[in-house]
Enzyme design. Structure first.
Site, short mmCIF file in Angstrom:
data_model
loop_
_atom_site.label_atom_id
_atom_site.label_comp_id
_atom_site.label_asym_id
_atom_site.label_seq_id
_atom_site.Cartn_x
_atom_site.Cartn_y
_atom_site.Cartn_z
N ARG A 1 59.16 34.29 6.48
CA ARG A 1 58.21 35.41 6.45
C ARG A 1 56.98 35.02 7.26
NH1 ARG A 1 54.04 37.49 3.39
NH2 ARG A 1 53.90 35.51 2.28
N SER B 1 55.14 34.83 -2.19
CA SER B 1 56.36 34.72 -1.40
C SER B 1 57.55 35.31 -2.19
CB SER B 1 56.61 33.24 -1.08
OG SER B 1 57.74 33.10 -0.27
N GLY C 1 59.55 26.51 -0.22
CA GLY C 1 59.80 25.85 1.07
C GLY C 1 61.15 25.16 1.13
N HIS D 1 67.86 24.21 -7.88
CA HIS D 1 66.61 24.70 -8.48
C HIS D 1 66.52 24.27 -9.95
CE1 HIS D 1 65.70 27.15 -5.02
NE2 HIS D 1 66.59 28.08 -5.26
N ARG E 1 54.83 23.80 -4.36
CA ARG E 1 53.97 24.65 -3.51
C ARG E 1 52.93 25.31 -4.39
NH1 ARG E 1 55.74 29.84 0.31
NH2 ARG E 1 53.97 29.67 1.72
N LYS F 1 61.15 29.71 -3.42
CA LYS F 1 60.04 30.14 -2.56
C LYS F 1 58.97 29.07 -2.35
CE LYS F 1 62.41 32.88 -1.86
NZ LYS F 1 63.01 32.82 -0.52
#
Ligand code: A3P
Length: 330
Positions: A296, A172, A77, A142, A164, A75
């Protein structure tokens, strides 16, 4: 184990190999907030079924000096940077008009063009033939820095890390988790999710360990790890894209700059452009998530619409404590 059948297959808890079951039984376990449970493996939290992909990737992936690996915590980006990296590295093939083939990003979701190394190729197979892919191979992961396959750290392959703001990342993730939950089960508790996030319990978390690992690696080996921020990408996308191209050894030529190639890539990969494409409004990725669930709002500071002052301060305090002395501000 009880779980929702609406979850993508890789998040379900059935059909787990005996080797993984044995390992899982020795790991600390917590009730997750997106999936039913999370296990603490090598210091980070993972859903049980992903363990096979992670183990196989750690054992078998052979990095090449020409590989490019995008790293994010979920989440922050990922979808955006997958699109940008794909467009950047393949720009000679698709830029301009006329006889060039149609750009793949117009008909495929970025996740289907750039696979996640730690679960997509390795989840179903033990050692897929990634060797036949032409350079530069582009993957995403990840995984925290300390858990990357050894060959990634030993080779000269490049790592692009995107961070982020933690409050936006949390919000998010909470929305994404709610999307995965069947409507009749109600909304996931924001307060409980926040408690977990502030204790470091979220997929691939603790959040702070993830960012700090790559921030340190980037300070120590800037030629290998580029540390980007979502907020900088939003504020000055041209400068960040040129920085990214330089880091990857494919800077924009004078001619490309004059022709507007930088703007072309940014336009193609912008939130409005990608989220407006038919392919991203319907269908699912290979992993089983709805394409539209990756788009979103795509804004900086959207957390104000979701978190109370007190909740925001809790995240701020947790980050202040964990990031103290690192020189990193998020
Ligand atoms: P929000 O939920 O705050 O809108 P990931 O790709 O790592 O799963 O992250 C998803 C987040 O990135 C979502 O944030 C999503 O809207 C945002 N996003 C997706 N595409 C984007 C784009 N092209 N530009 C900016 N943000 C984007």
């Amino acid at each position: 184990m009880p779980q929702s059948q609406s979850l993508p297959k890789y998040l379900q808890e059935d059909d787990i190999s005996q080797e993984c079951r044995d390992l899982l039984s020795s790991l600390p376990c917590e009730q997750g907030w997106v999936v039913t449970s999370l296990y603490l493996y090598q210091g980070f939290w993972v859903p049980p079924k992903q363990l096979k992909g992670i183990l196989t990737c750690q054992r078998h992936f052979q990095a090449r000096d020409t590989d490019v690996l995008l790293v994010t915590i979920p989440k922050s980006g990922t979808t955006w940077l997958k699109a940008i990296l794909f467009a950047l590295l393949n720009r000679a093939k698709y830029s301009g008009s006329g006889s060039q083939p149609q750009h793949p990003l117009l008909s495929q979701n970025p996740h289907d063009l750039v696979p996640f190394l730690d679960f997509e190729p390795y989840l179903e197979q033990d050692a897929p033939d990634l060797a036949s892919l032409p350079p530069p191979r582009l993957f995403a992961t990840h995984l925290p820095y300390h858990s990357l396959p050894q060959s990634v750290r030993d080779s000269k392959c490049k790592l692009v890390y995107l961070s982020r703001n933690p409050k936006d990342t949390f919000v998010s993730l909470w929305h994404f988790a709610n999307n995965l939950t069947p409507k009749d089960e109600g909304e996931i508790s924001l307060q409980e999710s926040l408690n977990k996030f502030c204790r470091g319990v979220n997929g691939y978390g603790p959040y702070w360990d993830h960012v700090l690992g790559y921030h340190k690696a980037s300070s120590e080996t800037p030629e290998k790890v580029l540390f980007l921020k979502y907020e900088d990408m939003k504020e000055n996308p041209c400068a960040q894209l040129r920085r990214l191209a330089g880091f990857l050894g494919c800077p924009f030529s004078e001619e490309e700059l004059k022709e507007g190639t930088v703007d072309e890539i940014l336009r193609l990969c912008s939130f409005d452009s990608l989220s407006g494409l038919e392919v991203n409004k319907s269908g699912k990725t290979a992993l089983g998530h709805e394409n539209k669930s990756y788009f979103r709002r795509g804004e900086v500071g959207d957390w104000v619409n979701c978190l109370s002052v007190d909740m925001a301060q809790r995240i701020d305090r947790a980050m202040e404590e964990k990031l103290r002395g690192s020189g990193l501000r998020l």
